[in-house]
Design a protein around this motif. Structure first.
Motif, short mmCIF file in Angstrom:
data_model
loop_
_atom_site.label_atom_id
_atom_site.label_comp_id
_atom_site.label_asym_id
_atom_site.label_seq_id
_atom_site.Cartn_x
_atom_site.Cartn_y
_atom_site.Cartn_z
N ARG A 64 0.82 -1.21 0.00
CA ARG A 64 0.00 0.00 0.00
C ARG A 64 0.85 1.26 0.00
NH1 ARG A 64 -1.86 -4.19 2.54
NH2 ARG A 64 -4.06 -4.78 2.40
N SER A 65 2.09 1.14 0.43
CA SER A 65 3.01 2.28 0.40
C SER A 65 4.12 1.97 -0.60
CB SER A 65 3.61 2.54 1.78
OG SER A 65 4.61 1.60 2.07
N ALA A 66 4.61 3.02 -1.25
CA ALA A 66 5.67 2.83 -2.25
C ALA A 66 6.92 2.20 -1.64
CB ALA A 66 6.02 4.17 -2.89
N MET A 67 7.25 2.55 -0.40
CA MET A 67 8.49 2.10 0.21
C MET A 67 8.47 0.63 0.58
SD MET A 67 10.69 4.44 0.12
CE MET A 67 11.91 3.71 1.21
N HIS A 68 7.28 0.02 0.65
CA HIS A 68 7.20 -1.38 1.06
C HIS A 68 6.96 -2.32 -0.12
CE1 HIS A 68 7.76 -0.84 5.28
NE2 HIS A 68 6.76 0.02 5.38
N HIS A 69 7.00 -1.80 -1.35
CA HIS A 69 6.98 -2.70 -2.50
C HIS A 69 8.23 -3.57 -2.48
CE1 HIS A 69 3.68 -0.27 -3.87
NE2 HIS A 69 3.58 -0.95 -5.01
#
Length: 236
Positions: free
Chosen positions: A114-119
């Motif tokens: 859901r967040s870019a950093m946790h892809h």
């Protein structure tokens, strides 16, 4: 093979506890970031090496320039064979005893958070450090060629012409021992910050896999030669 009481206790751990995972064979290959994803289990390391089609071989040349070269490989027992031009600088450096790093990676899925950093990605990888030895004895060299061909397409070797003496001479083969190696694996769904789970964004995993298509015959293939079963049913 039966095991005695002392061996069973060692396998099960003290007081029936689960067995301890294998320790890192050296500090050089100990996984430091995301240590829970690291493994030093030889069965896992071997399985990843055996499934991968391409290895990346890293060395430093005589001028101090790092080089990472993609190559085909094959694992035979406790060594990994790689081959290349006998005149190439990578194989020459390896044959001279230069330290090397060999890696393989398998991508199993794209992890959309859901967040870019946790892809992220679901993957299996191996890092192998060591010093390679030149394979010079002709019979062993031919066996290593067979191992590489069979690793890429099992069942292929009996159908093709083996290397000639001149081809053997023009190609170098080196063997890297599997002594300092680690695996790293990620599986499962995205891991978001707790506050982000309420966001209205799709999250999940897009699975990926290697899929072979139908064999495409060479334009100069002699009439009447059908694609063999190992080509028609190729899978990885």
């Amino acid at each position: 093979m039966s095991t005695g009481p002392r061996t069973r206790r060692r396998l099960a751990g003290e007081d029936g506890a689960p067995p301890r995972p294998p320790a890192a064979p050296s500090e050089r290959v100990r996984v430091r970031r995301k240590r829970d994803r690291g493994s030093y289990d030889r069965a896992l390391i071997d399985a990843i090496l055996d499934e991968a089609l391409v290895a990346h071989l890293g060395i430093v040349d005589l001028r101090g320039q790092p080089l990472v070269i993609p190559t085909l490989h094959a694992r035979c027992g406790d060594v990994v064979y790689v081959h290349g031009s006998a005149a190439g600088r990578t194989l020459r450096r390896l044959a001279a005893g230069a330290p090397a790093c060999l890696t393989v990676s398998l991508i199993d899925g794209l992890v959309l958070a859901r967040s870019a950093m946790h892809h992220s990605a679901n993957y299996r990888s191996v890092v192998l450090l060591g010093t390679a030895r030149l394979v010079a004895e002709p019979a062993q060299k031919r066996a290593s060629f067979r191992a590489i061909v069979e690793h890429i397409v099992p069942g292929r070797w009996p159908d093709v012409r083996p290397p000639s003496d001149s081809e053997l001479k023009a190609t170098a083969v080196v063997a890297m021992p599997i002594e300092e190696a680690s695996a790293k694996v990620r599986t499962g769904p995205p891991l978001d910050d707790e506050r982000d789970y309420a966001l209205p964004a799709w999250a999940g995993v897009i699975p990926l896999r290697t899929q072979a298509g139908a064999p495409q015959p060479d334009a100069r293939l002699a009439e009447g030669i059908a694609a063999p079963a190992y080509a028609r049913a190729y899978a990885r």
